[in-house]
Design a protein around this motif. Structure first.
Motif, mmCIF file in Angstrom:
data_model
loop_
_atom_site.group_PDB
_atom_site.id
_atom_site.type_symbol
_atom_site.label_atom_id
_atom_site.label_comp_id
_atom_site.label_asym_id
_atom_site.label_seq_id
_atom_site.Cartn_x
_atom_site.Cartn_y
_atom_site.Cartn_z
ATOM 1 N N VAL A 1 -2.796 3.515 -2.702
ATOM 2 C CA VAL A 1 -2.924 2.607 -3.852
ATOM 3 C C VAL A 1 -2.153 1.330 -3.536
ATOM 4 C CG1 VAL A 1 -2.355 2.259 -6.292
ATOM 5 C CG2 VAL A 1 -2.980 4.502 -5.525
ATOM 6 N N TRP A 2 -2.788 0.178 -3.810
ATOM 7 C CA TRP A 2 -2.063 -1.084 -3.715
ATOM 8 C C TRP A 2 -1.310 -1.313 -5.021
ATOM 9 C CZ3 TRP A 2 -1.587 -3.651 0.702
ATOM 10 C CH2 TRP A 2 -2.556 -3.496 1.692
ATOM 11 N N LEU A 3 -0.008 -1.577 -4.902
ATOM 12 C CA LEU A 3 0.838 -1.838 -6.077
ATOM 13 C C LEU A 3 1.323 -3.277 -6.045
ATOM 14 C CD1 LEU A 3 3.616 0.927 -6.252
ATOM 15 C CD2 LEU A 3 1.435 0.911 -7.422
ATOM 16 N N LEU B 1 0.863 -1.193 0.000
ATOM 17 C CA LEU B 1 0.000 0.000 0.000
ATOM 18 C C LEU B 1 0.890 1.230 0.000
ATOM 19 C CD1 LEU B 1 -2.918 1.056 0.130
ATOM 20 C CD2 LEU B 1 -2.727 1.003 2.629
ATOM 21 N N CYS B 2 0.782 2.047 -1.038
ATOM 22 C CA CYS B 2 1.682 3.201 -1.197
ATOM 23 C C CYS B 2 0.851 4.474 -1.306
ATOM 24 C CB CYS B 2 2.507 3.048 -2.473
ATOM 25 S SG CYS B 2 3.572 1.597 -2.450
ATOM 26 N N PRO B 3 1.400 5.593 -0.822
ATOM 27 C CA PRO B 3 0.640 6.851 -0.881
ATOM 28 C C PRO B 3 0.736 7.528 -2.247
ATOM 29 C CG PRO B 3 2.711 7.196 0.268
ATOM 30 C CD PRO B 3 2.665 5.724 -0.080
ATOM 31 N N VAL B 4 -0.401 8.078 -2.677
ATOM 32 C CA VAL B 4 -0.396 8.994 -3.834
ATOM 33 C C VAL B 4 0.191 10.308 -3.326
ATOM 34 C CG1 VAL B 4 -1.858 10.274 -5.465
ATOM 35 C CG2 VAL B 4 -2.423 7.900 -4.858
ATOM 36 N N VAL B 5 1.161 10.861 -4.067
ATOM 37 C CA VAL B 5 1.772 12.121 -3.619
ATOM 38 C C VAL B 5 1.465 13.286 -4.562
ATOM 39 C CG1 VAL B 5 3.578 11.085 -2.205
ATOM 40 C CG2 VAL B 5 4.000 11.428 -4.642
ATOM 41 N N ALA B 6 0.938 13.007 -5.735
ATOM 42 C CA ALA B 6 0.572 14.104 -6.650
ATOM 43 C C ALA B 6 -0.391 13.595 -7.703
ATOM 44 C CB ALA B 6 1.814 14.678 -7.326
ATOM 45 N N HIS B 7 -1.171 14.539 -8.231
ATOM 46 C CA HIS B 7 -2.098 14.253 -9.332
ATOM 47 C C HIS B 7 -1.987 15.410 -10.305
ATOM 48 C CE1 HIS B 7 -5.944 15.003 -11.384
ATOM 49 N NE2 HIS B 7 -6.017 13.688 -11.468
ATOM 50 N N ASP C 1 6.733 4.743 -4.025
ATOM 51 C CA ASP C 1 7.030 3.319 -3.808
ATOM 52 C C ASP C 1 8.461 3.239 -3.276
ATOM 53 O OD1 ASP C 1 6.938 0.555 -3.869
ATOM 54 O OD2 ASP C 1 7.421 0.418 -6.001
ATOM 55 N N ALA C 2 8.640 3.726 -2.035
ATOM 56 C CA ALA C 2 9.992 3.901 -1.494
ATOM 57 C C ALA C 2 10.722 2.568 -1.355
ATOM 58 C CB ALA C 2 9.908 4.617 -0.145
ATOM 59 N N GLU C 3 9.984 1.481 -1.096
ATOM 60 C CA GLU C 3 10.629 0.186 -0.839
ATOM 61 C C GLU C 3 10.790 -0.654 -2.102
ATOM 62 O OE1 GLU C 3 11.611 -0.417 2.291
ATOM 63 O OE2 GLU C 3 10.783 1.572 2.726
#
Ligand SMILES: Cc1cc2nc3c(=O)[nH]c(=O)nc-3n(C[C@H](O)[C@H](O)[C@H](O)COP(=O)(O)OP(=O)(O)OC[C@H]3O[C@@H](n4cnc5c(N)ncnc54)[C@H](O)[C@@H]3O)c2cc1C
Ligand code: FES
Length: 259
Positions: A97-99, A10-16, A29-31
């Motif tokens: 968002v799940w990646l 689960l990763c955060p949306v940081v911009a649109h 997706d830091a990891e």
């Protein structure tokens, strides 16, 4: 080929942002590992992705990575064509968002001395941006869009030549007209293409006639994205392959026809 870590994250949306008819979201997706150009991710919105009484239960949807930034941000490009893309277009900074990914086999480097030509149709522009980031600005993009609103997507790449169906921007006609002119001028190219099947079939046929190598990023309906469901099989000269594990990028020479 870069392999996905086990499981989804689960990763955060940081911009649109908006590019005419398209939406772009950036997800941190830091990891995760850095994807290869042409690889894809299965995406699911963290919330409101089916399951409620009024919502259709969605499977994850497949999306090419548009661009990766040094800090691990991944950009994705969407066109609203149905319930999954509509929901993803709604996402804003702070949503989750799940990646799952990076998945599949991406583009190979050009053969020695060949000049990369990037040929995109509509949302098929996405994997060509990360590819141009890797190959450098000398990789010339030829991009085809429906109209001026969609042609704003050309700003995602450097120095693109544009064709539009309605003639409102650039060449009035098909992107394959631009490709044919480039190949007439210099057939020492290697072609990288992504777009709708009729466009890819024209690219395949043009390159086959001239003996120019081409790599095509294909699409198929994908339920799992990692080889388990066989929902994504496509015919090749060597038999059926699963596009999610053997592609999505295939050598044009491996295909009789793009359907
Ligand atoms: C490897 C890969 C990379 C992709 N990259 C992107 C991308 O970067 N940006 C983007 O917007 N889309 C991309 N797609 C397409 C995207 O996954 C589908 O359009 C997705 O099904 C949309 O979900 P939806 O719920 O919005 O629409 P759906 O209800 O699933 O579909 C809407 C309409 O599109 C048709 N459709 C669905 N999937 C496909 C498909 N794979 N090929 C042809 N027609 C289809 C359906 O038949 C229907 O008519 C990619 C697909 C693949 C396989
Ligand atoms: S999407 Fe399931 S096998 Fe390819």
């Amino acid at each position: 080929m870069t392999l996905a870590p086990f499981g989804r994250r689960l990763c955060p949306v940081v911009a649109h942002s908006r590019y005419g008819a398209y939406d772009v979201i950036s997800v941190l997706d830091a990891e995760g590992p850095a994807p290869d150009p042409g690889q894809f991710y299965m995406l699911t919105a963290g919330e409101r992705w089916g399951g409620g009484t009024d919502e259709r239960p969605f499977l994850p949807r497949a999306f090419s990575v548009l661009r990766r930034h040094e800090d691990g941000r991944l950009d994705f490009l969407f066109e609203d064509v149905g319930p999954g893309t509509r929901r993803l277009c709604e996402l804003r900074a702070g949503d989750g968002v799940w990646l799952l990914g990076p998945l599949g086999v991406g583009f190979r480097e050009p053969e020695d001395g060949r000049r990369p030509l990037l040929v995109g149709g509509g949302v098929g522009t996405a994997p060509l941006a990360i590819l141009q980031d890797a190959l450098g600005p000398e990789a010339l993009p030829l991009l085809g869009f429906r109209d001026a609103a969609h042609a704003e997507g050309a700003a995602l790449l450097h120095g693109a030549r544009v064709a539009t169906d309605d003639g409102s921007v650039g060449h009035g006609g098909l992107v394959t007209d631009l490709l044919a002119a480039e190949l007439d001028r210099d057939d020492g190219a290697e072609v990288y293409a992504c777009g709708p099947p009729p466009m890819l079939e024209s690219v395949r046929a043009l390159c086959a006639e001239r003996g120019v190598p081409a790599q095509l990023a294909l699409e198929a309906g994908m339920a799992c994205g990692f080889g388990a469901c066989f929902g994504c099989v496509v015919p090749t000269r060597a038999g059926y392959v699963r596009l999610c594990v053997d592609g999505p990028v295939l050598d044009a020479a491996a295909l009789e026809v793009v359907e």
